[in-house]
Design a protein around this motif. Sequence first.
Motif, PDB file in Angstrom:
ATOM      1  N   PHE A   1      -4.557  -4.977   4.470  1.00 15.02           N
ATOM      2  CA  PHE A   1      -5.287  -6.220   4.212  1.00 15.02           C
ATOM      3  C   PHE A   1      -5.382  -6.517   2.718  1.00 15.02           C
ATOM      4  O   PHE A   1      -6.458  -6.609   2.135  1.00 15.02           O
ATOM      5  CB  PHE A   1      -6.685  -6.190   4.836  1.00 15.02           C
ATOM      6  N   ASN A   2      -4.220  -6.648   2.078  1.00 13.53           N
ATOM      7  CA  ASN A   2      -4.126  -7.120   0.706  1.00 13.53           C
ATOM      8  C   ASN A   2      -2.999  -8.146   0.651  1.00 13.53           C
ATOM      9  O   ASN A   2      -2.581  -8.682   1.687  1.00 13.53           O
ATOM     10  CB  ASN A   2      -3.876  -5.957  -0.246  1.00 13.53           C
ATOM     11  N   GLY A   3      -2.511  -8.440  -0.534  1.00 17.63           N
ATOM     12  CA  GLY A   3      -1.395  -9.360  -0.683  1.00 17.63           C
ATOM     13  C   GLY A   3      -0.221  -8.686  -1.356  1.00 17.63           C
ATOM     14  O   GLY A   3       0.519  -9.329  -2.123  1.00 17.63           O
ATOM     15  N   LEU A   4      -0.033  -7.416  -1.079  1.00 19.37           N
ATOM     16  CA  LEU A   4       1.028  -6.647  -1.724  1.00 19.37           C
ATOM     17  C   LEU A   4       2.401  -7.119  -1.257  1.00 19.37           C
ATOM     18  O   LEU A   4       2.572  -7.547  -0.112  1.00 19.37           O
ATOM     19  CB  LEU A   4       0.848  -5.166  -1.413  1.00 19.37           C
ATOM     20  N   SER A   5       3.372  -7.019  -2.128  1.00 22.04           N
ATOM     21  CA  SER A   5       4.728  -7.487  -1.828  1.00 22.04           C
ATOM     22  C   SER A   5       5.745  -6.448  -2.287  1.00 22.04           C
ATOM     23  O   SER A   5       5.392  -5.375  -2.753  1.00 22.04           O
ATOM     24  CB  SER A   5       4.980  -8.837  -2.512  1.00 22.04           C
ATOM     25  N   GLY A   6       7.003  -6.811  -2.137  1.00 23.40           N
ATOM     26  CA  GLY A   6       8.062  -5.890  -2.537  1.00 23.40           C
ATOM     27  C   GLY A   6       8.323  -4.845  -1.468  1.00 23.40           C
ATOM     28  O   GLY A   6       7.799  -4.902  -0.363  1.00 23.40           O
ATOM     29  N   GLU A   7       9.152  -3.881  -1.814  1.00 27.21           N
ATOM     30  CA  GLU A   7       9.556  -2.858  -0.863  1.00 27.21           C
ATOM     31  C   GLU A   7       8.605  -1.659  -0.900  1.00 27.21           C
ATOM     32  O   GLU A   7       7.872  -1.461  -1.860  1.00 27.21           O
ATOM     33  CB  GLU A   7      10.981  -2.409  -1.169  1.00 27.21           C
ATOM     34  N   ILE A   8       8.639  -0.891   0.183  1.00 25.18           N
ATOM     35  CA  ILE A   8       7.870   0.349   0.243  1.00 25.18           C
ATOM     36  C   ILE A   8       8.594   1.373  -0.628  1.00 25.18           C
ATOM     37  O   ILE A   8       9.777   1.665  -0.407  1.00 25.18           O
ATOM     38  CB  ILE A   8       7.765   0.860   1.692  1.00 25.18           C
ATOM     39  N   PRO A   9       7.927   1.926  -1.644  1.00 20.72           N
ATOM     40  CA  PRO A   9       8.625   2.874  -2.531  1.00 20.72           C
ATOM     41  C   PRO A   9       9.109   4.108  -1.771  1.00 20.72           C
ATOM     42  O   PRO A   9       8.360   4.721  -1.002  1.00 20.72           O
ATOM     43  CB  PRO A   9       7.545   3.260  -3.553  1.00 20.72           C
ATOM     44  N   VAL A  10      10.346   4.472  -2.003  1.00 16.06           N
ATOM     45  CA  VAL A  10      10.874   5.688  -1.355  1.00 16.06           C
ATOM     46  C   VAL A  10      10.125   6.914  -1.857  1.00 16.06           C
ATOM     47  O   VAL A  10      10.080   7.944  -1.160  1.00 16.06           O
ATOM     48  CB  VAL A  10      12.386   5.829  -1.614  1.00 16.06           C
ATOM     49  N   GLU A  11       9.498   6.824  -3.034  1.00 14.12           N
ATOM     50  CA  GLU A  11       8.773   7.958  -3.601  1.00 14.12           C
ATOM     51  C   GLU A  11       7.608   8.392  -2.723  1.00 14.12           C
ATOM     52  O   GLU A  11       7.147   9.543  -2.821  1.00 14.12           O
ATOM     53  CB  GLU A  11       8.259   7.615  -5.002  1.00 14.12           C
ATOM     54  N   LEU A  12       7.116   7.487  -1.865  1.00 11.45           N
ATOM     55  CA  LEU A  12       6.028   7.893  -0.976  1.00 11.45           C
ATOM     56  C   LEU A  12       6.481   8.998  -0.027  1.00 11.45           C
ATOM     57  O   LEU A  12       5.651   9.726   0.524  1.00 11.45           O
ATOM     58  CB  LEU A  12       5.518   6.688  -0.175  1.00 11.45           C
ATOM     59  N   GLY A  13       7.768   9.135   0.143  1.00 11.26           N
ATOM     60  CA  GLY A  13       8.294  10.210   0.977  1.00 11.26           C
ATOM     61  C   GLY A  13       8.091  11.591   0.383  1.00 11.26           C
ATOM     62  O   GLY A  13       8.342  12.612   1.050  1.00 11.26           O
ATOM     63  N   GLU A  14       7.616  11.664  -0.882  1.00 10.02           N
ATOM     64  CA  GLU A  14       7.376  12.945  -1.545  1.00 10.02           C
ATOM     65  C   GLU A  14       5.951  13.441  -1.320  1.00 10.02           C
ATOM     66  O   GLU A  14       5.601  14.547  -1.745  1.00 10.02           O
ATOM     67  CB  GLU A  14       7.655  12.816  -3.039  1.00 10.02           C
ATOM     68  N   LEU A  15       5.112  12.638  -0.683  1.00 11.64           N
ATOM     69  CA  LEU A  15       3.703  13.004  -0.481  1.00 11.64           C
ATOM     70  C   LEU A  15       3.597  13.912   0.738  1.00 11.64           C
ATOM     71  O   LEU A  15       3.130  13.518   1.807  1.00 11.64           O
ATOM     72  CB  LEU A  15       2.854  11.741  -0.293  1.00 11.64           C
ATOM     73  N   ASP A  16       4.004  15.179   0.564  1.00  8.96           N
ATOM     74  CA  ASP A  16       4.164  16.047   1.727  1.00  8.96           C
ATOM     75  C   ASP A  16       2.850  16.503   2.338  1.00  8.96           C
ATOM     76  O   ASP A  16       2.846  17.171   3.372  1.00  8.96           O
ATOM     77  CB  ASP A  16       5.029  17.263   1.380  1.00  8.96           C
ATOM     78  N   ARG A  17       1.710  16.158   1.718  1.00  6.00           N
ATOM     79  CA  ARG A  17       0.418  16.457   2.325  1.00  6.00           C
ATOM     80  C   ARG A  17      -0.189  15.231   3.029  1.00  6.00           C
ATOM     81  O   ARG A  17      -1.273  15.319   3.602  1.00  6.00           O
ATOM     82  CB  ARG A  17      -0.565  16.968   1.276  1.00  6.00           C
ATOM     83  N   LEU A  18       0.509  14.131   2.971  1.00  3.56           N
ATOM     84  CA  LEU A  18      -0.037  12.884   3.501  1.00  3.56           C
ATOM     85  C   LEU A  18      -0.221  12.963   5.009  1.00  3.56           C
ATOM     86  O   LEU A  18       0.684  13.366   5.744  1.00  3.56           O
ATOM     87  CB  LEU A  18       0.896  11.713   3.145  1.00  3.56           C
ATOM     88  N   GLU A  19      -1.422  12.551   5.456  1.00  2.31           N
ATOM     89  CA  GLU A  19      -1.745  12.519   6.874  1.00  2.31           C
ATOM     90  C   GLU A  19      -1.937  11.085   7.379  1.00  2.31           C
ATOM     91  O   GLU A  19      -1.754  10.824   8.564  1.00  2.31           O
ATOM     92  CB  GLU A  19      -3.031  13.314   7.144  1.00  2.31           C
ATOM     93  N   TRP A  20      -2.292  10.196   6.474  1.00  2.00           N
ATOM     94  CA  TRP A  20      -2.669   8.830   6.879  1.00  2.00           C
ATOM     95  C   TRP A  20      -2.007   7.846   5.916  1.00  2.00           C
ATOM     96  O   TRP A  20      -2.275   7.860   4.737  1.00  2.00           O
ATOM     97  CB  TRP A  20      -4.184   8.694   6.809  1.00  2.00           C
TER      98      TRP A  20
END
Length: 861
Positions: free
Chosen positions: A230-249
């Motif tokens: 619920f924001n107005g963010l644009s552009g692509e999803i950064p591939v770097e988020l794939g490095e967050l190996d502790r991410l649960e949510w």
Amino acid sequence: MLAPARSLPARSRRSCRGSFGRSAVGRIGLAVVAVVSIFASLWSLPASADEHGDEDGSARDRRALVALYEAAGGDDWSNSGGWLSDAPLGNWYGVTADDEDRVTGLSMASNGLVGELPAEIGNLENLEYLDLGNNELVGELPVEMGGLVSLVELDLQNNRLERGIPVEFGELSQLTVLDLKYNGLWGAIPPELGQLGELRILDLRGNVLSGEIPAELGSLSKLTHLMLRFNGLSGEIPVELGELDRLEWLDLSNNGLSGEIPAELGGLRRLVWLDFNNNGLSGEIPAELSSLSQLRRLNLTGNGLSGGIPADLGRLTELRYLSLSANDLDGRIPYQLGRLENLQVLRLGHNRLSGQVSTELGRLGRLTLLWLEDNNLSGAIPSQLGKLTQLRELDLSENGLSGEIPAELGNLGGLTRLSLQDNGLSGEIPAELGNLAELEHIDLSNNWLSGTIPEGIGSMAGLKSLLLHDNLLSGDILAGIGELGRLGVLDLSNNRLSGDIPTEIGGLSKLGVLDLSNNRLSGEIPEEIGKLSSLVYLDLRSNRLTGEIPAHLAELQALTHLLLRDNQLSGEVPAELGGLANLIWLDLSINFLSGEIPEELGQLENLQALYLSYNGLTGKLPSELGELANLKHLMIRRNQLEGEIPAELGQLVNLERLNLWANQLSGEIPVELGNLTNLTRLDLDNNELSGEIPAALGRLINLRELWLNDNLLSGEIPAELSSMINLRRLYLDGNQLTGGIPAELGELRSLTRLWVNGNQLTGGIPAELGELSELTYLYIGNNLLSGEIPAALGKLGNLTHVYIGDNQLTGEVPAELGNLGKLVRLYISGNQLTGCLPAAWETANLKGSDLESLGLAFCEE
């Protein structure tokens, strides 16, 4: 109020008092020693203590809290116990302090804070926890908060903070929780937040943030929750988020993100929640997502994803929620999804999926919601779906399903919603559906279902809506339907139901919509319907109902639509209907109603449409109808009304259609009708109206059709009619009009049909009519027109029907008329034409003409 400066310790005070009995020299000596001792002590302190000593630090904290109190409306807080007192800060409500009275925690959530955050809050240098959520804080986040280097948790959720997130927040090196959700923050997410190496939770949901998601967030190696929905963010999803190996949510839903879903996200092996719904993502669903073995929720609804559903998603055995609705997915539903034994919600609607509904879905024993609506699915509904005993909602609507409804669906005892509408289902409605005691909504409309309505439906005590319209159902309406006490919507329209309307319907106290239209119902309208105090919409159109309109319908004070059109109702229009204050639409057309129109209908101040056409109504048109200020449609054609048209109708400034065709109205056309500038169609034809056509009608600039034909109108055609620039059809034929055809009519460039035949018009045919390039019908025959046919008429390339015969025209037929290549019917006889006929007419494919009766040869090429 600031606390007073601390005094010397008690022991020091006693020593000073004990020295007063000594000599002056002794007193001076002791004083010098004391001063030297104090300076020596101060000199021995570390520099940091000198600048930010414990006493100064506590006082500074106290001042910061006082600033917060004053800036955030402390006098009106829900709890402000201890605030502004001399008590230790740890005794102030919501404040936690250490042994040195330094503030380490401030928790004032839901405490009625109203106002701005003061810059002084950045002076709470020992602060570890700050929770001011669920208040009414406004303004910007102070950049000074970037100096709270000890801060571990920052929670400002559910306020009204605005402007950007300060880049200085990137200096909060100890921060583990940053919760700013549901404010009005705007601007970009600072890349500096990627420096928060201890951060575990970043929650920025429900703001107005824009720009791209910073790739730097991929450096937050300890992050477990990233929530940006619920924001107005644009552009692509950064591939770097794939490095967050502790991410649960990971929740990026409801933004304007584009591009493909990075395959790298398949490496987030701890991910439990993945929600990208309502963005603009494209491309295929990465098969790599099937590696997210801990995933419980996958929501990709409302994007532009294409391709097929990866069969490997069937490996996500922990999945509880799978929603891929509202994309552009095609292909079959993979049978492997039947392996998701923990799945509770499956939503695949609004795609282009094809093939049959997989029988394997019947293995999803924990499923509570199955939505496959608006696809291209075909074949039969699998009986195996009857094994889904936990199912609460089943929606297979808007597909191409065929065959019968499986009786096994009657085993779904917990089902609350069954939506099978808009398919090609046939056969009878299974009696077993009567076992669905929990059912609240059933929609089987727009199919080919036949047979009678099962009696078991009458025992569904919880039913709120019953939609069976647009089928081939026959037989009676269930008498037991009166037992459905919670029913709010009953739509059985467009079937073949017969018999009487059950009087038991009057017991449905919560019924808001009753639509029984387009059936074969007979008998009278039950007076019991007048007991339906919640009824808003009553539609009994196109049946075989007889008898009078019950005056008891006037008790339906919530009614907005009363539609009784196309029946065999007789008697008078009940005057009591004038008491339906909320009525918007009243349609009593095509019946055998008689008597006068009740003047009480003029009290329906909310009425927008009044249809009384095709009855036997007599008497005068009530002038009280002119009080219906919101009326848009007034249709009373084909009755036996007489007298004049009330001038008061000119008050209906919102009127769009006025149709009084085929009555016995007389007198002149009121000039006041020229005030109806929203009118798009005016039908006064087939009456006994006399006098001249009011020039004021030229003010009807939105008029598209004007029908004044077959009256007793006289005088000239007003040139002012040329101001009706949107006019497409003009019918003035069959009157006693005189004078010439105004040349100004050539300005009606939207005109497609001009009928002025059967009058006493004189003079020549204006050449200006050749400018009516959209004209298809030109009927000016049976007048007294003279002179030659203008060659300019040859420019009317869209003409299909021409009647200029039975006048006094002379001269030759212009060769230019041979250019009228779309002609279908042509009548020009009854004049005094000479010469030859255009050569093109000899081979024209005319369906009707009188050229042979002219006795004229065709011209040579």
